[in-house]
Design a protein around this motif. Sequence first.
Motif, mmCIF file in Angstrom:
data_model
loop_
_atom_site.group_PDB
_atom_site.id
_atom_site.type_symbol
_atom_site.label_atom_id
_atom_site.label_comp_id
_atom_site.label_asym_id
_atom_site.label_seq_id
_atom_site.Cartn_x
_atom_site.Cartn_y
_atom_site.Cartn_z
ATOM 1 N N GLY A 193 20.077 18.131 77.806
ATOM 2 C CA GLY A 193 20.741 17.969 79.226
ATOM 3 C C GLY A 193 19.646 17.085 80.194
ATOM 4 N N GLY A 194 19.828 17.257 81.213
ATOM 5 C CA GLY A 194 19.052 16.675 82.394
ATOM 6 C C GLY A 194 17.904 17.340 82.615
ATOM 7 N N ARG A 195 17.832 18.561 82.275
ATOM 8 C CA ARG A 195 16.726 19.338 82.388
ATOM 9 C C ARG A 195 16.598 20.489 81.100
ATOM 10 N NH1 ARG A 195 16.035 24.670 84.470
ATOM 11 N NH2 ARG A 195 14.244 25.126 85.457
ATOM 12 N N GLY A 200 7.981 23.247 77.917
ATOM 13 C CA GLY A 200 7.027 22.861 76.793
ATOM 14 C C GLY A 200 5.423 22.920 77.083
ATOM 15 N N ALA A 201 5.292 23.289 78.470
ATOM 16 C CA ALA A 201 3.817 23.430 78.927
ATOM 17 C C ALA A 201 3.046 24.524 78.237
ATOM 18 C CB ALA A 201 3.820 23.456 80.432
ATOM 19 N N GLY A 202 1.882 23.985 77.801
ATOM 20 C CA GLY A 202 0.948 24.928 77.030
ATOM 21 C C GLY A 202 1.552 25.149 75.557
ATOM 22 N N VAL A 203 2.091 24.269 74.858
ATOM 23 C CA VAL A 203 2.438 24.374 73.502
ATOM 24 C C VAL A 203 2.064 23.374 72.558
ATOM 25 C CG1 VAL A 203 4.423 24.734 71.872
ATOM 26 C CG2 VAL A 203 4.410 25.681 74.163
ATOM 27 N N VAL A 446 25.856 21.271 75.261
ATOM 28 C CA VAL A 446 24.633 21.393 76.109
ATOM 29 C C VAL A 446 24.559 21.884 77.163
ATOM 30 C CG1 VAL A 446 22.928 19.746 77.151
ATOM 31 C CG2 VAL A 446 23.723 18.892 74.985
ATOM 32 N N ASP A 447 23.676 22.659 77.527
ATOM 33 C CA ASP A 447 23.662 23.820 78.765
ATOM 34 C C ASP A 447 24.497 24.911 78.636
ATOM 35 O OD1 ASP A 447 21.407 22.334 79.731
ATOM 36 O OD2 ASP A 447 22.841 21.122 80.774
#
Length: 472
Positions: A193-195, A200-203, A446-447
């Motif tokens: 989707g759009g968001r 995924g920060a810190g992976v 999606v979503d």
Amino acid sequence: MTATEVVGAIARGELTALAYLTSVLERAAERADLGVVVALDPDGARTAAAAIDAARASGAPLGPLAGLPLLVKDNINTAALPTTGGTPALRDVRPTSDAEVLARLVAAGAIVVGKSTMHELAFGVTTTNLAPGAAIARNPYDTSRIPGGSSGGTAAAIAARIVPAGLGTDTGASVRVPAAFSGIVGLRPSTGGGRRRYSGAGVLPLSHTLDTVGPLGRTVRDVALLDAVVTDGPVPAAVELAGLRIGTPAVLWNDLERPVAAVMHEARRRLAEAGVVLVDADMPEALALAEKIVFPLALHEPRDDIPAYLRETGIEGITLETIAAGIASPDVRGAFGAVTADAFGDAYPDAIAVHRPRLQQTYAAYIAEHHLDAILFPTSPVLPAPIDAVNGSGTLTVDGGPPVDTFTTTIRTVGPGSCAGVPSLSLPAGRTPAGLPVGLNLEGPVDGDTALLAIGMAVETLLGSLPAPPGR
């Protein structure tokens, strides 16, 4: 106890967080034979558990996950433990903070008890890690077989009743295949989707387009509980099965190993008896489009994504090249050779700009045209392969036929949904006469993650959870 039962019992004062944590640590020692835990933080976990018990005794409010021990895949950053990616070059990497998704769970009271075994650099579906000092993860339902990968350590630990829940990551299949092979539940949240649903920060990444963290647990409700905390959303209630319209595309039901087919067709029969409308409409382009997407993304994007992770995590003196030079597992070394050579660089632009949008349109049109609530198919067309302790992945034999590639065969059915970025949920369909779990996969628009979890709860109520694996 399931994760939901654990947090309920602690909240009501029927169980202390420290007592439960002690049982988890004891169980981890008892099942060391499975090779699913690579590092434990007993002191830090005990301190966290004692703080939760003290807070409850004082009348302070508890978070929705208070006292819940989690096992975390070893490519997800943890402040208290190294994050090695299962590869020698990263053996001493010590992040200074938890990954964003994990931090949300910890803030809600979850306790990181340890890190789990993974396929080296998440480049595989077996969790047979051949790096020096690494563990070969084993399936608790048959220890001669793989638990799936690359998040096989987390999944097998949950199945073996070491921990009630945990985190994995999924690029093409790496949460759902281990869930299926280990007889538990795993969610790949929406990425198309759009968001993105999960940060995924810190992976440690492979592909920013395909990668996502995913929760694993013994029940759909457990997974929904973790998902609700990560997304600050609701835990849904199960829907009514009668009247649901669920698509069963032939392209994802063809060429199944015979025991898998038998379990899945029995699940179909029971769903139909419960009033589910099974819509036998095909999506013939799905596999062909996925083949044009998955390798160009997964073997080109690491060239930028891994160095970006190293910079953001503050890791100095390690490069993409030093990681590649240290890879120990032969199957991963071969795949990573394609990364460093940029073998799919020419194919990448069309994969990301032409084929992926077309596959996403195919999914959206299929669901809309047939008025579907979900799509249903086997999580993997095959049973868990025997462990190949020489090659890491190697080949497997299906119904006495010639050897086939373990990796591509195992992920065949879930690959298209990964490339399209739709939410995807694997839960147990049943077991073969030999006692091996078979996973049933549901996908939605999606979503549509929350609605998909609600459908999964209803399917699980009908089909039931699996009994604990044999042995100790």
